[in-house]
Motif scaffolding. Structure first.
Motif, PDB file in Angstrom:
ATOM      1  N   ARG A 151      -1.328  11.185   0.027  1.00 30.68           N
ATOM      2  CA  ARG A 151      -2.758  10.975   0.251  1.00 30.68           C
ATOM      3  C   ARG A 151      -3.287  11.985   1.256  1.00 30.68           C
ATOM      4  NH1 ARG A 151      -6.417   7.955   3.447  1.00 30.68           N
ATOM      5  NH2 ARG A 151      -8.167   7.150   2.224  1.00 30.68           N
ATOM      6  N   LEU A 152      -4.386  12.649   0.894  1.00 34.93           N
ATOM      7  CA  LEU A 152      -4.998  13.632   1.767  1.00 34.93           C
ATOM      8  C   LEU A 152      -5.639  12.942   2.967  1.00 34.93           C
ATOM      9  CD1 LEU A 152      -5.691  16.676   1.997  1.00 34.93           C
ATOM     10  CD2 LEU A 152      -7.844  16.150   0.840  1.00 34.93           C
ATOM     11  N   ILE A 153      -5.315  13.423   4.159  1.00 34.45           N
ATOM     12  CA  ILE A 153      -5.904  12.897   5.384  1.00 34.45           C
ATOM     13  C   ILE A 153      -7.062  13.795   5.776  1.00 34.45           C
ATOM     14  CG2 ILE A 153      -5.483  12.236   7.779  1.00 34.45           C
ATOM     15  CD1 ILE A 153      -3.910  10.612   5.694  1.00 34.45           C
ATOM     16  N   GLY A 154      -8.272  13.243   5.744  1.00 38.73           N
ATOM     17  CA  GLY A 154      -9.455  14.039   6.055  1.00 38.73           C
ATOM     18  C   GLY A 154      -9.868  13.952   7.511  1.00 38.73           C
ATOM     19  N   GLY A 155      -9.875  12.727   8.056  1.00 39.31           N
ATOM     20  CA  GLY A 155     -10.283  12.548   9.442  1.00 39.31           C
ATOM     21  C   GLY A 155     -11.754  12.243   9.595  1.00 39.31           C
ATOM     22  N   PHE A 156     -12.164  11.988  10.825  1.00 42.99           N
ATOM     23  CA  PHE A 156     -13.541  11.580  11.141  1.00 42.99           C
ATOM     24  C   PHE A 156     -14.569  12.602  10.662  1.00 42.99           C
ATOM     25  CE2 PHE A 156     -17.057  11.521  14.342  1.00 42.99           C
ATOM     26  CZ  PHE A 156     -17.597  10.293  13.992  1.00 42.99           C
ATOM     27  N   ASN A 157     -14.284  13.879  10.872  1.00 41.67           N
ATOM     28  CA  ASN A 157     -15.190  14.950  10.449  1.00 41.67           C
ATOM     29  C   ASN A 157     -14.750  15.624   9.153  1.00 41.67           C
ATOM     30  OD1 ASN A 157     -17.255  15.389  12.717  1.00 41.67           O
ATOM     31  ND2 ASN A 157     -15.332  15.307  13.850  1.00 41.67           N
ATOM     32  N   GLY A 158     -13.667  15.122   8.544  1.00 45.89           N
ATOM     33  CA  GLY A 158     -13.126  15.790   7.374  1.00 45.89           C
ATOM     34  C   GLY A 158     -12.424  17.090   7.720  1.00 45.89           C
ATOM     35  N   LEU A 159     -11.987  17.227   8.977  1.00 47.06           N
ATOM     36  CA  LEU A 159     -11.451  18.486   9.465  1.00 47.06           C
ATOM     37  C   LEU A 159      -9.936  18.509   9.614  1.00 47.06           C
ATOM     38  CD1 LEU A 159     -13.995  19.392  12.302  1.00 47.06           C
ATOM     39  CD2 LEU A 159     -13.659  20.601  10.151  1.00 47.06           C
ATOM     40  N   ALA A 160      -9.257  17.418   9.308  1.00 42.40           N
ATOM     41  CA  ALA A 160      -7.811  17.395   9.499  1.00 42.40           C
ATOM     42  C   ALA A 160      -7.169  18.563   8.753  1.00 42.40           C
ATOM     43  CB  ALA A 160      -7.232  16.073   9.011  1.00 42.40           C
ATOM     44  N   GLY A 161      -6.359  19.324   9.440  1.00 39.96           N
ATOM     45  CA  GLY A 161      -5.730  20.493   8.847  1.00 39.96           C
ATOM     46  C   GLY A 161      -6.348  21.806   9.257  1.00 39.96           C
ATOM     47  N   GLU A 162      -7.454  21.776  10.013  1.00 39.17           N
ATOM     48  CA  GLU A 162      -8.091  23.023  10.442  1.00 39.17           C
ATOM     49  C   GLU A 162      -7.352  23.628  11.628  1.00 39.17           C
ATOM     50  OE1 GLU A 162     -10.123  25.181   9.546  1.00 39.17           O
ATOM     51  OE2 GLU A 162     -11.276  24.289   7.916  1.00 39.17           O
ATOM     52  N   TRP A 163      -6.056  23.852  11.410  1.00 32.83           N
ATOM     53  CA  TRP A 163      -5.207  24.389  12.463  1.00 32.83           C
ATOM     54  C   TRP A 163      -5.548  25.832  12.802  1.00 32.83           C
ATOM     55  CZ3 TRP A 163      -2.858  27.750   9.137  1.00 32.83           C
ATOM     56  CH2 TRP A 163      -1.887  28.613   9.641  1.00 32.83           C
ATOM     57  N   GLY A 164      -6.228  26.528  11.910  1.00 34.43           N
ATOM     58  CA  GLY A 164      -6.603  27.916  12.155  1.00 34.43           C
ATOM     59  C   GLY A 164      -7.583  28.090  13.284  1.00 34.43           C
ATOM     60  N   HIS A 165      -8.206  26.996  13.714  1.00 37.14           N
ATOM     61  CA  HIS A 165      -9.178  27.084  14.805  1.00 37.14           C
ATOM     62  C   HIS A 165      -8.681  26.428  16.081  1.00 37.14           C
ATOM     63  CE1 HIS A 165     -12.014  29.142  12.286  1.00 37.14           C
ATOM     64  NE2 HIS A 165     -11.761  28.260  11.337  1.00 37.14           N
ATOM     65  N   TRP A 166      -7.360  26.216  16.143  1.00 33.34           N
ATOM     66  CA  TRP A 166      -6.746  25.968  17.440  1.00 33.34           C
ATOM     67  C   TRP A 166      -6.732  27.308  18.182  1.00 33.34           C
ATOM     68  CZ3 TRP A 166      -1.696  22.770  16.072  1.00 33.34           C
ATOM     69  CH2 TRP A 166      -2.084  21.561  15.466  1.00 33.34           C
ATOM     70  N   SER A 167      -6.499  27.266  19.489  1.00 33.93           N
ATOM     71  CA  SER A 167      -6.531  28.486  20.295  1.00 33.93           C
ATOM     72  C   SER A 167      -5.128  29.044  20.531  1.00 33.93           C
ATOM     73  CB  SER A 167      -7.177  28.205  21.660  1.00 33.93           C
ATOM     74  OG  SER A 167      -8.527  27.818  21.508  1.00 33.93           O
ATOM     75  N   VAL A 168      -5.030  30.359  20.525  1.00 35.28           N
ATOM     76  CA  VAL A 168      -3.792  31.034  20.920  1.00 35.28           C
ATOM     77  C   VAL A 168      -3.718  31.015  22.449  1.00 35.28           C
ATOM     78  CG1 VAL A 168      -2.506  33.203  20.907  1.00 35.28           C
ATOM     79  CG2 VAL A 168      -3.844  32.528  18.896  1.00 35.28           C
ATOM     80  N   PRO A 169      -2.619  30.571  23.030  1.00 36.64           N
ATOM     81  CA  PRO A 169      -2.516  30.523  24.492  1.00 36.64           C
ATOM     82  C   PRO A 169      -2.667  31.903  25.133  1.00 36.64           C
ATOM     83  CG  PRO A 169      -0.738  29.276  23.475  1.00 36.64           C
ATOM     84  CD  PRO A 169      -1.415  30.051  22.384  1.00 36.64           C
ATOM     85  N   ALA A 170      -3.262  31.907  26.322  1.00 31.70           N
ATOM     86  CA  ALA A 170      -3.481  33.174  27.025  1.00 31.70           C
ATOM     87  C   ALA A 170      -2.175  33.894  27.321  1.00 31.70           C
ATOM     88  CB  ALA A 170      -4.246  32.910  28.324  1.00 31.70           C
ATOM     89  N   ASN A 171      -1.099  33.129  27.611  1.00 30.54           N
ATOM     90  CA  ASN A 171       0.168  33.792  27.943  1.00 30.54           C
ATOM     91  C   ASN A 171       0.739  34.558  26.761  1.00 30.54           C
ATOM     92  OD1 ASN A 171       0.849  31.205  26.726  1.00 30.54           O
ATOM     93  ND2 ASN A 171       2.974  31.632  27.286  1.00 30.54           N
ATOM     94  N   LEU A 172       0.476  34.084  25.525  1.00 24.79           N
ATOM     95  CA  LEU A 172       0.952  34.820  24.352  1.00 24.79           C
ATOM     96  C   LEU A 172       0.140  36.089  24.128  1.00 24.79           C
ATOM     97  CD1 LEU A 172       1.896  32.323  21.490  1.00 24.79           C
ATOM     98  CD2 LEU A 172       3.385  33.757  22.876  1.00 24.79           C
TER      99      LEU A 172
END
Length: 312
Positions: A151-172
């Motif tokens: 079952r597809l998990i959408g979430g409150f905003n339908g955004l579940a899975g939008e991992w591409g808009h997490w942030s890259v840590p400054a140390n990396l």
């Protein structure tokens, strides 16, 4: 004329360059398919193209589908109903779901194009039989979808899975001497800008190269170019970190890769170690596998929304 089926449904995948329709039965057997170019800047033309595509399918099958699943790029603002999209300018800011409903006049089931890819791979695809899965697209951009027990998990905003808009840590970024980049979503330093196919080329150019795309970087690396190999090493470290964060947040039983970079075979051998380097002891890396349905997954997943909407 194709043999008709009382349970026929359509899946439509709307992408930046093409719109694809597949006609399926309840068992997701494809009986008809067609691709057309996506009208980029003409919203009326876009709506007409989708309506004509559905009409062509109706004519070919000798009946109208009882339901249509539509995979849209971007995000829908649930308050205004307007679509936010980076790669199809014609639909940005438009109430696409409402306007297509008025034109197609049958039940419509909408999903994010990345999530539809994941849903397709969870049913008869590379993740079939796994308790949970994450489908990660590595193409022009980066994003994905998350399924639990099919079952597809959408979430409150339908955004579940939008991992591409997490942030890259400054140390990396500091480790690899990379700049903090603006993202089309309005944020800065998003994972997508670095781990997508476009990101591979960006890293190579930042190192002083001139590659136009990820394929160029891979070809150069395979020919022995040291700069291209360094770019791929940096990319693998950044991707490994982002998947490690994904595992800590969702702990999927399998990760299915999609997009152009999913065709780069060495990734499947090299990624587990790159992910493990960013995890603490005792955490196992799940299988990282290629997709079964390739670039047809979005349309097939959209058809699944229509044929079996309880999975959405």
């Amino acid at each position: 004329m194709a043999e008709s089926s009382a349970s026929a449904c359509y899946g439509i995948d709307i992408g930046g360059t093409k719109i694809e329709l597949v006609a399926c039965d309840a068992a997701l057997q494809v009986s008809w398919r067609k691709r057309i170019a996506t009208p980029q800047g003409d919203y009326a033309g876009f709506l007409q193209a989708v309506e004509t595509l559905a009409a062509d399918a109706d004519a070919a099958l000798g009946q109208a589908a009882h339901a249509i699943g539509i995979a849209l790029p971007g995000v829908r603002d649930r308050r205004s109903g307007r679509q936010l999209s980076a790669n199809v300018p014609a639909i940005t800011g438009q109430c696409v779901a409402r306007d297509l409903q008025e034109r197609l006049q049958r039940p419509l089931h909408f999903g994010n194009d990345l999530q539809c890819f994941a849903l397709s791979e969870a049913h008869g695809g590379a993740a079939d039989g796994y308790a949970s899965m994450f489908g990660a697209i590595l193409g022009t951009g980066a994003g994905g979808g998350y399924c639990v027990q099919g079952r597809l998990i959408g979430g409150f905003n339908g955004l579940a899975g939008e991992w591409g808009h997490w942030s890259v840590p400054a140390n990396l970024l500091q480790r690899h001497g990379l700049p903090l980049l603006d993202c089309g979503c309005g944020l800065r330093g998003c994972v997508e800008r670095y781990v997508s196919g476009s990101g591979v080329a960006m890293i190579e150019r930042h190192l002083g190269g001139s590659a136009a795309n990820a394929s160029d970087v891979i070809a150069l690396a395979e020919a022995g170019d040291a700069r291209a190999r360094q770019a791929l090493d940096i990319h693998r470290d950044l991707l490994g970190h982002s998947f490690a964060a994904l595992i800590l947040a969702l702990d999927p039983h399998v990760i299915v890769l999609g997009g152009g970079l999913s065709q780069y075979a060495p990734l499947y051998e090299q990624l587990p170690a790159a992910i493990a380097a960013h995890l603490f002891a005792g955490v196992q890396v799940p299988p990282i596998v290629p997709p079964r349905f390739g670039d047809a997954g979005g349309a097939r997943g959209a058809a699944l929304l229509a044929c079996q909407p309880t999975f959405s």
